[in-house]
Design an enzyme around this catalytic site. Structure first.
Site, PDB file in Angstrom:
ATOM      1  N   CYS A  73      23.027  38.570  86.711  1.00 55.57           N
ATOM      2  CA  CYS A  73      24.266  39.275  86.385  1.00 55.57           C
ATOM      3  C   CYS A  73      23.907  40.464  85.486  1.00 55.57           C
ATOM      4  O   CYS A  73      22.787  40.571  84.985  1.00 55.57           O
ATOM      5  CB  CYS A  73      25.219  38.336  85.653  1.00 55.57           C
ATOM      6  SG  CYS A  73      24.532  37.774  84.099  1.00 55.57           S
ATOM      7  N   HIS A 103      18.170  31.556  80.737  1.00 54.29           N
ATOM      8  CA  HIS A 103      17.710  30.249  81.215  1.00 54.29           C
ATOM      9  C   HIS A 103      16.909  30.379  82.502  1.00 54.29           C
ATOM     10  O   HIS A 103      17.371  29.990  83.571  1.00 54.29           O
ATOM     11  CB  HIS A 103      18.912  29.330  81.417  1.00 54.29           C
ATOM     12  CG  HIS A 103      19.494  28.879  80.128  1.00 54.29           C
ATOM     13  ND1 HIS A 103      20.844  28.792  79.895  1.00 54.29           N
ATOM     14  CD2 HIS A 103      18.896  28.512  78.968  1.00 54.29           C
ATOM     15  CE1 HIS A 103      21.051  28.384  78.666  1.00 54.29           C
ATOM     16  NE2 HIS A 103      19.893  28.212  78.078  1.00 54.29           N
ATOM     17  N   CYS A 164      25.326  39.234  75.341  1.00 52.39           N
ATOM     18  CA  CYS A 164      26.148  39.832  76.396  1.00 52.39           C
ATOM     19  C   CYS A 164      27.536  40.199  75.854  1.00 52.39           C
ATOM     20  O   CYS A 164      28.151  39.386  75.152  1.00 52.39           O
ATOM     21  CB  CYS A 164      26.292  38.832  77.539  1.00 52.39           C
ATOM     22  SG  CYS A 164      27.388  39.437  78.811  1.00 52.39           S
ATOM     23  N   HIS A 192      25.088  23.365  74.162  1.00 47.91           N
ATOM     24  CA  HIS A 192      24.649  24.614  74.806  1.00 47.91           C
ATOM     25  C   HIS A 192      24.549  25.718  73.750  1.00 47.91           C
ATOM     26  O   HIS A 192      25.433  25.881  72.908  1.00 47.91           O
ATOM     27  CB  HIS A 192      25.644  25.004  75.904  1.00 47.91           C
ATOM     28  CG  HIS A 192      25.159  26.128  76.770  1.00 47.91           C
ATOM     29  ND1 HIS A 192      25.232  27.435  76.378  1.00 47.91           N
ATOM     30  CD2 HIS A 192      24.588  26.132  77.989  1.00 47.91           C
ATOM     31  CE1 HIS A 192      24.724  28.209  77.338  1.00 47.91           C
ATOM     32  NE2 HIS A 192      24.327  27.432  78.326  1.00 47.91           N
ATOM     33  N   GLU A 194      24.999  28.859  73.751  1.00 49.96           N
ATOM     34  CA  GLU A 194      26.116  29.807  73.633  1.00 49.96           C
ATOM     35  C   GLU A 194      27.268  29.175  72.857  1.00 49.96           C
ATOM     36  O   GLU A 194      27.885  29.820  72.000  1.00 49.96           O
ATOM     37  CB  GLU A 194      26.599  30.247  75.024  1.00 49.96           C
ATOM     38  CG  GLU A 194      27.739  31.256  74.925  1.00 49.96           C
ATOM     39  CD  GLU A 194      28.362  31.562  76.275  1.00 49.96           C
ATOM     40  OE1 GLU A 194      27.624  31.733  77.268  1.00 49.96           O
ATOM     41  OE2 GLU A 194      29.602  31.623  76.334  1.00 49.96           O
ATOM     42  N   THR A 257      31.095  30.954  78.505  1.00 52.63           N
ATOM     43  CA  THR A 257      31.369  31.877  79.626  1.00 52.63           C
ATOM     44  C   THR A 257      30.918  31.353  80.981  1.00 52.63           C
ATOM     45  O   THR A 257      31.351  31.860  82.001  1.00 52.63           O
ATOM     46  CB  THR A 257      30.657  33.230  79.382  1.00 52.63           C
ATOM     47  OG1 THR A 257      29.282  32.970  79.132  1.00 52.63           O
ATOM     48  CG2 THR A 257      31.256  33.989  78.240  1.00 52.63           C
ATOM     49  N   SER A 324      20.465  25.890  82.973  1.00 54.30           N
ATOM     50  CA  SER A 324      21.447  26.958  83.183  1.00 54.30           C
ATOM     51  C   SER A 324      22.797  26.359  83.571  1.00 54.30           C
ATOM     52  O   SER A 324      22.933  25.733  84.617  1.00 54.30           O
ATOM     53  CB  SER A 324      20.939  27.895  84.290  1.00 54.30           C
ATOM     54  OG  SER A 324      22.015  28.627  84.830  1.00 54.30           O
ATOM     55  N   ASN A 326      25.642  27.906  84.334  1.00 51.26           N
ATOM     56  CA  ASN A 326      26.344  28.510  85.477  1.00 51.26           C
ATOM     57  C   ASN A 326      25.729  28.048  86.791  1.00 51.26           C
ATOM     58  O   ASN A 326      26.421  27.870  87.786  1.00 51.26           O
ATOM     59  CB  ASN A 326      26.404  30.035  85.341  1.00 51.26           C
ATOM     60  CG  ASN A 326      25.101  30.721  85.691  1.00 51.26           C
ATOM     61  OD1 ASN A 326      24.843  30.987  86.850  1.00 51.26           O
ATOM     62  ND2 ASN A 326      24.264  30.985  84.713  1.00 51.26           N
ATOM     63  N   SER A 386      20.946  33.805  85.903  1.00 49.09           N
ATOM     64  CA  SER A 386      19.695  34.148  85.212  1.00 49.09           C
ATOM     65  C   SER A 386      18.478  33.973  86.119  1.00 49.09           C
ATOM     66  O   SER A 386      17.367  33.789  85.632  1.00 49.09           O
ATOM     67  CB  SER A 386      19.559  33.319  83.937  1.00 49.09           C
ATOM     68  OG  SER A 386      19.933  31.999  84.154  1.00 49.09           O
TER      69      SER A 386
HETATM   70  S1  SF4 Z   1      27.031  35.148  83.036  1.00 51.69           S
HETATM   71 FE1  SF4 Z   1      26.685  35.258  80.815  1.00 51.69          FE
HETATM   72  S2  SF4 Z   1      25.200  36.889  80.556  1.00 51.69           S
HETATM   73 FE2  SF4 Z   1      26.043  37.123  82.620  1.00 51.69          FE
HETATM   74  S3  SF4 Z   1      27.710  38.620  82.403  1.00 51.69           S
HETATM   75 FE3  SF4 Z   1      28.577  36.553  82.197  1.00 51.69          FE
HETATM   76  S4  SF4 Z   1      28.572  36.107  80.002  1.00 51.69           S
HETATM   77 FE4  SF4 Z   1      27.203  37.837  80.368  1.00 51.69          FE
END
Ligand code: SF4
Length: 421
Positions: A73, A103, A164, A192, A194, A257, A324, A326, A386
């Site tokens: 991203c 990550h 970010c 985590h 974050e 996020t 990770s 996400n 990531s």
């Molecule tokens: S996934 Fe995390 S690092 Fe990527 S744009 Fe969204 S908040 Fe930012």
């Protein structure tokens, strides 16, 4: 009192980030050279080609369907670029990272090879004792805690912040919660990095992992309950001195996020309804506040995964670091869709003997033999925010190679897999 303390935290953060030795933009004079380096290390010609072919690619009986949005991203690309620029800008200084920059094992290993050190940590406790005032310290994409930032400022280090802007946006939402004297309910995982950073910027917070926990909290708001039990349940996930009888009178929802977007939305609506039921619609504004803090990149990757699941696929490959968040949610979506889905973190998970070592979204390790059939097949492919494209390409090359070796062999379809948990 609460407001004074939060203003003070916000002020402290402002003072730190506007300090002379705090850099949030990287080093533009290094960016051209770094851009070329990143291109050569992390991009993929194969994935470029697949994108040009409208995300469909066929080779040796393997049909790849690549998700419309996947991989690095903007926030991650930016963080990695700034870390590389920092190395280039400070060629002789000792450089530290307070955590993994992102990550992904490959990216972190590359930084280690470039002489970047990671602050040692054990059981979530970091040891800064080796860091000296003349050192440079890089903060990762998901941020650092207020205490860490203050410590590094007091030590006199040059700090390079790659946090970010989407993560900073959540912190701003927390500031607003506190200005309104609300407790921040953070949808996230308390361990985590974050969420650890995010919660450090809130005066009162409660970290809620999922809808089951949200229901427990909602029930407490509506009907009261056993305070000791509540505190024991959230002992790692609440601010110091949290009193559910006092601190749940007014709440705002924020998120890590990278959580599942649909669950964050469901949770926000759920707490809104809870407060409406408890205090009446006319008083809602005094007891509930909401700001949209869901990151676009997370949302796009999850939406693309959902779109991919409309197709006939024999299996799904999800590539991304095992820590990770996400990526775990992309795997979770595939599993919930009933697909055989393999989450791998690096190409070596796919062995030439047609064995794949993978994780399921609940973190369990699995091994599947004969995962590539002898017959032609279709595979959906995605990767976490990531994950460099070059890692995805290396995974796909291994799949093509195994398929080629097997082509012509008489094999039954792969056994029913245990990925659907
Ligand atoms: S996934 Fe995390 S690092 Fe990527 S744009 Fe969204 S908040 Fe930012």
């Amino acid at each position: 009192m609460a407001v004074e303390e939060e203003v003070s935290k916000r002020t402290r953060r402002r003072e730190i980030v506007t300090g002379k030795k705090f850099n949030r933009k990287g080093f533009r004079n290094e960016s051209e050279e770094v851009g070329e380096l990143l291109n050569s290390e992390f991009t993929s010609d194969l994935l470029k080609e697949i994108r040009a072919l409208e995300h469909t690619y066929e080779r040796d009986g393997v049909t790849i369907r690549l998700a419309k949005a996947y991989g690095f991203c903007w926030g991650v690309e930016r963080a990695v670029a700034i870390a590389y620029e920092t190395r280039s800008h400070f060629p002789t200084e000792k450089i530290w990272l307070t955590n993994e920059i992102i990550h992904n094992p490959m990216v972190n290993n590359r930084l280690a090879e470039m002489g970047v050190f990671f602050i040692p940590q054990e059981n979530l406790k970091k040891d800064f004792s080796e860091v000296k005032g003349e050192d440079v310290v890089v903060l990762p994409a998901f941020g650092a805690t207020l205490e860490e930032m203050q410590y590094l400022k007091d030590l006199g280090c040059q700090v390079v912040d790659t946090t970010c802007p989407w993560v900073s946006k959540v912190w701003t939402a927390l500031d607003k919660h506190t200005q309104r004297e609300c407790t921040s309910i953070i949808h996230g995982k308390w361990k985590h990095e974050e969420t650890i950073a995010t919660s450090s910027f809130a005066e009162k917070y409660l970290i809620v992992l999922n809808m089951k926990e949200a229901e427990y909290v909602s029930n407490y708001i509506l009907n009261g309950g056993d305070k000791a039990e509540f505190r024991a349940k959230f002992k790692n996930a609440m601010s110091n001195g949290f009193d559910p009888d006092v601190d749940l009178l007014s709440v705002g929802v924020a998120n890590q996020t990278t959580m599942l977007k649909s669950e964050t939305e469901e949770m926000a609506k759920y707490f809104e309804k809870t407060m409406m039921k408890k205090y009446g619609p006319q008083n809602l504004n005094d007891h509930y506040v909401a700001f949209n803090t869901i990151c676009d990149a997370t949302q796009e990757r999850q939406d693309a995964m959902i779109e991919l699941m409309d197709e006939e696929l024999d299996m799904v490959l999800v590539v991304g670091g095992f820590n990770s968040s996400n990526t775990s949610h992309l795997q979770e979506l595939a599993e919930h869709g009933g697909f055989t889905s393999y989450w791998v973190n690096e190409p070596t998970c796919i062995g030439p003997d047609n064995i794949i070592r993978y994780k399921t979204s609940n973190g369990e390790d699995h091994v599947q033999e004969n995962f590539i059939p002898a017959r032609p097949f279709r595979i959906g492919v995605t990767s976490g925010a990531s994950t460099p494209d070059s890692v995805v390409q290396d995974c796909l090359e291994r799949i093509f190679m195994i398929r080629k070796l097997r082509a012509g062999a008489e094999e039954p379809a792969p056994a029913a897999l245990d990925a659907r948990t």
